[in-house]
Scaffold this motif. Structure first.
Motif, PDB file in Angstrom:
ATOM      1  N   ASN A 108      76.841  52.020  38.345  1.00 33.49           N
ATOM      2  CA  ASN A 108      78.180  51.969  37.770  1.00 33.49           C
ATOM      3  C   ASN A 108      79.224  52.416  38.801  1.00 33.49           C
ATOM      4  O   ASN A 108      79.778  53.513  38.736  1.00 33.49           O
ATOM      5  CB  ASN A 108      78.250  52.820  36.504  1.00 33.49           C
TER       6      ASN A 108
ATOM      7  N   GLU B  56      75.340  56.273  35.577  1.00 33.73           N
ATOM      8  CA  GLU B  56      74.370  55.267  35.985  1.00 33.73           C
ATOM      9  C   GLU B  56      74.581  54.959  37.469  1.00 33.73           C
ATOM     10  O   GLU B  56      75.718  54.821  37.929  1.00 33.73           O
ATOM     11  CB  GLU B  56      74.551  53.981  35.160  1.00 33.73           C
TER      12      GLU B  56
ATOM     13  N   GLU C 148      75.668  49.063  25.718  1.00 39.02           N
ATOM     14  CA  GLU C 148      76.375  48.491  26.869  1.00 39.02           C
ATOM     15  C   GLU C 148      75.828  48.985  28.203  1.00 39.02           C
ATOM     16  O   GLU C 148      75.659  48.210  29.135  1.00 39.02           O
ATOM     17  CB  GLU C 148      77.862  48.834  26.759  1.00 39.02           C
ATOM     18  N   THR C 149      75.548  50.279  28.306  1.00 39.17           N
ATOM     19  CA  THR C 149      75.184  50.845  29.602  1.00 39.17           C
ATOM     20  C   THR C 149      73.692  50.851  29.879  1.00 39.17           C
ATOM     21  O   THR C 149      73.280  50.801  31.030  1.00 39.17           O
ATOM     22  CB  THR C 149      75.714  52.285  29.755  1.00 39.17           C
ATOM     23  N   GLU C 150      72.877  50.960  28.823  1.00 38.91           N
ATOM     24  CA  GLU C 150      71.440  51.088  29.033  1.00 38.91           C
ATOM     25  C   GLU C 150      70.617  50.059  28.275  1.00 38.91           C
ATOM     26  O   GLU C 150      69.391  50.065  28.364  1.00 38.91           O
ATOM     27  CB  GLU C 150      70.974  52.502  28.637  1.00 38.91           C
TER      28      GLU C 150
ATOM     29  N   TYR D 258      82.988  57.316  26.191  1.00 36.81           N
ATOM     30  CA  TYR D 258      83.204  55.955  25.712  1.00 36.81           C
ATOM     31  C   TYR D 258      84.697  55.705  25.608  1.00 36.81           C
ATOM     32  O   TYR D 258      85.433  56.520  25.047  1.00 36.81           O
ATOM     33  CB  TYR D 258      82.558  55.731  24.340  1.00 36.81           C
TER      34      TYR D 258
END
Length: 156
Positions: free
Chosen positions: A127, A124, A27-29, A88
């Protein structure tokens, strides 16, 4: 969140922790992590407290969120920084105070430990939602930039 139970992870939690870590990385990377490697990694941390620990937030016996804490010795402060990593929160539990409850428990544990000089995390750069959450919980942006040489995944 009175309906949340915050607890330390146990060996039986390794599979769900690893699955959540894979979901977070994707999801994030946009990274697809190896199932066996993430399972061994979660199990290794649970088995060796010198590496750190996981906290799990449960609601109705279901994992709503997790985070990992690892350690960094500071010779400048003669103390240990706790690094929050592998955060998470399940999609159904987001924006409901799960991370806040986990973070407050980390703060309590750090205060009780006696040798913790600070709590750090990285996020991030894009984010903004997470960054605003961290500020709302009392964290401040550090004056450090993060650089790395990623030997596991190579340069990206």
């Amino acid at each position: 969140m009175t309906d949340l139970v915050i607890r330390r992870a146990a060996p039986m939690d390794a599979a769900i922790l690893a699955a959540n870590n894979r979901a977070m990385a994707l999801e994030t990377e946009g990274k697809v992590l190896d199932t066996a490697t993430t399972l061994r990694g979660a199990a290794a941390l649970i088995a060796d407290e010198s590496k750190g620990f996981y906290l799990i937030a449960e609601r109705a016996s279901e994992v709503a969120g997790q985070l990992m804490v690892t350690y960094e010795w500071s010779d400048w402060r003669n103390g240990t920084f706790w690094w929050i990593q592998s955060v998470y929160v399940s999609p159904a539990s987001r924006r409901s105070g799960v991370f806040g409850a986990l973070y407050r428990r980390v703060r309590e544990m750090a205060a009780d430990a006696g040798d913790v000089c600070g709590i750090r995390l990285y996020v991030e750069t894009a984010n903004a939602r997470a960054q605003s959450t961290y500020v709302a919980l009392g964290m401040q942006r550090s004056h450090y930039e993060l650089y790395e040489l990623d030997l596991a995944f190579g340069s990206s």
